[in-house]
Write an enzyme that holds these catalytic residues in place. Structure first.
Site: not given
Ligand SMILES: NC(=O)C1=CN([C@@H]2O[C@H](COP(=O)(O)OP(=O)(O)OC[C@H]3O[C@@H](n4cnc5c(N)ncnc54)[C@H](OP(=O)(O)O)[C@@H]3O)[C@@H](O)[C@H]2O)C=CC1
Ligand SMILES: O=C1OC[C@@H](O)[C@H](O)[C@H]1O
Length: 399
Positions: A42, A91, A130
């Site tokens: 990411a 993952y 978040k």
């Protein structure tokens, strides 16, 4: 002049080359490092974890998983991560790695629930980006599982760990300015940074929308400074994304909080966010990142509550008194940990590791706080007519 030099030194150490941890004389370095695994290559991972980890003696960046193996390999090599997993099952492979103690979950919001539940089921502590989930129900379930398993789960509301917001809260709570009457916060990201059609933030099925992405900060901040949850959303207006009107490009919500004095007026609050703030004079990018509280006998404002290490100021205006400006790049004379160059993320990592290691963190953000933030995000979406983001269809086996 010294503040300009300070600005460059602080930001160089914060984002480019953090000093490496002391080892020989650092007692914390005697504790074995926690091995972190990252789910997804990411964009936020370097700022939120990889750079902060360089100056933390008890963090080892151990593995990364990405759906494309060559992306995983490139990311791992670029950031000095030992191991990588690639492919559609990458993952899960990372979660099955028994060497990993902690999972960092910076997946799109709509995948937070599934992969946090799976990580907790695999016995890993989780640092979760978040907003914590798509719905408060997801957040409740994640914290409940963490609790059952005795694992640490933290929603990465990094700004809450920095001395700047803690100083503002301390001034409000000291009563110097009297009871709070109004508190407003804004996070407006300049146009062109986040609003491309392929960004996860523009994808409804992945939990997109401005109130989720940027709005969660000002909402969290006004709740924190008001030391309470709102009593109502009195209005909420969304600017809809033309390509998918279920997505808000920006939202403005008016809230009320219970009065901070017995029998007093409710505290008023406006929370604003946008992922596409128009430039000043048509060409100068315009970030707006501030929080301001008006109290019975004065006001206080923090400019840049989200990234205060870059630059911030706190303006305190006591009624009839002398206005002052404060900076809080580090804790002053109160035994707080950290250096001026510590980013919000570095402070957060310190607290997270302390918690996992069984030490008392300097600051913490509770499960109840994360759950309430999601509840009020959903209420704001309900009031604006857009409705909550879709709850994950993932079914956790033992629930
Ligand atoms: N704390 C902070 O300051 C910030 C937090 N965030 C939060 O972090 C999370 C990630 O944001 P950001 O890094 O900007 O996003 P990115 O799009 O850069 O990263 C998301 C990752 O999710 C993975 N992924 C898995 N499934 C999908 C899918 N279907 N579509 C797209 N990506 C998928 C991708 O991993 P792969 O490599 O496997 O392809 C990708 O690397 C969000 O929750 C966001 O709110 C974001 C920015 C700042
Ligand atoms: O967490 C975040 O912080 C800053 C914003 O620019 C970004 O969109 C968001 O994901």
């Amino acid at each position: 002049m010294s503040s300009i030099v300070g600005f460059f030194k602080r930001n160089y150490a914060a984002f480019i080359s953090p000093p490496t941890p002391r080892n020989a004389d650092d007692s914390s370095a005697t504790s074995p490092p926690l091995k972190f695994g990252i789910l997804g290559a990411a964009a936020i991972a370097p700022a939120a974890l990889i750079i902060p980890a360089k100056s933390h003696p008890e963090v080892e960046l151990y593995a990364v998983a990405a759906r494309d193996i060559s992306r995983a390999e490139r990311f791992a090599k670029k950031h000095g991560i030992k191991k990588w997993y690639g492919g559609q099952d990458s993952y899960q492979k990372l979660l099955d790695d028994p060497a990993i103690d902690v999972v960092y979950n910076p997946l799109p919001n709509g995948l937070h629930y599934e992969w946090t539940m799976k990580a907790l089921a695999a016995g890993k502590h989780v640092l979760l980006e978040k907003p914590s989930g798509d719905t408060a129900e997801e957040t409740r379930r994640m914290f409940s599982l963490a609790d059952q398993k005795g694992l640490v789960l933290l929603e990465a509301f990094h700004y809450r760990f920095h001395p700047a917001i803690l100083r503002v809260k301390a001034i409000i709570d000291s009563g110097e300015l009297g009871p709070i009457k109004e508190v407003n916060a804004t996070l407006a990201v300049p146009k062109g940074v986040l609003d491309s059609v392929n960004d996860i933030r523009m994808n409804y099925d992945l939990g997109g929308g401005a109130m989720m992405d940027c709005g969660c900060y000002p909402l969290s901040c006004v709740r924190y400074l008001a030391s309470s949850n709102p009593s109502a959303v009195t209005s909420a207006t969304a600017v809809r994304y033309p390509k998918d009107p279920r997505i808000d490009i920006g939202t403005t919500a008016d809230l009320t909080f219970p009065s901070s004095t017995p029998g007093g007026q409710p505290v008023r609050s406006t929370v604003k966010c946008t992922m596409s703030n128009s430039p000043r004079f048509g060409f100068i990018p315009k970030p707006e990142i501030n929080v301001r509280a008006v109290c019975e006998s004065g006001s206080i404002e923090l400019f840049n509550f989200v990234m205060p290490v870059i630059y911030h100021y706190i303006t305190v205006k006591p009624d009839g008194g002398i206005p002052r400006t404060e900076k809080a790049y580090a804790f002053k004379g109160d035994g707080g940990k950290g250096e001026e160059w510590w980013t919000t993320y570095r402070h957060q990592l310190e607290a997270f590791v302390d918690k996992v290691k069984g030490r008392a963190p300097q600051t913490w953000m509770s499960a109840e706080d994360s759950i309430a933030n999601m509840e009020w995000i959903e209420k704001i979406y309900e009031e604006s007519g857009l409705g909550s983001r879709p709850q994950s269809t993932y079914v956790f086996p033992t629930l």
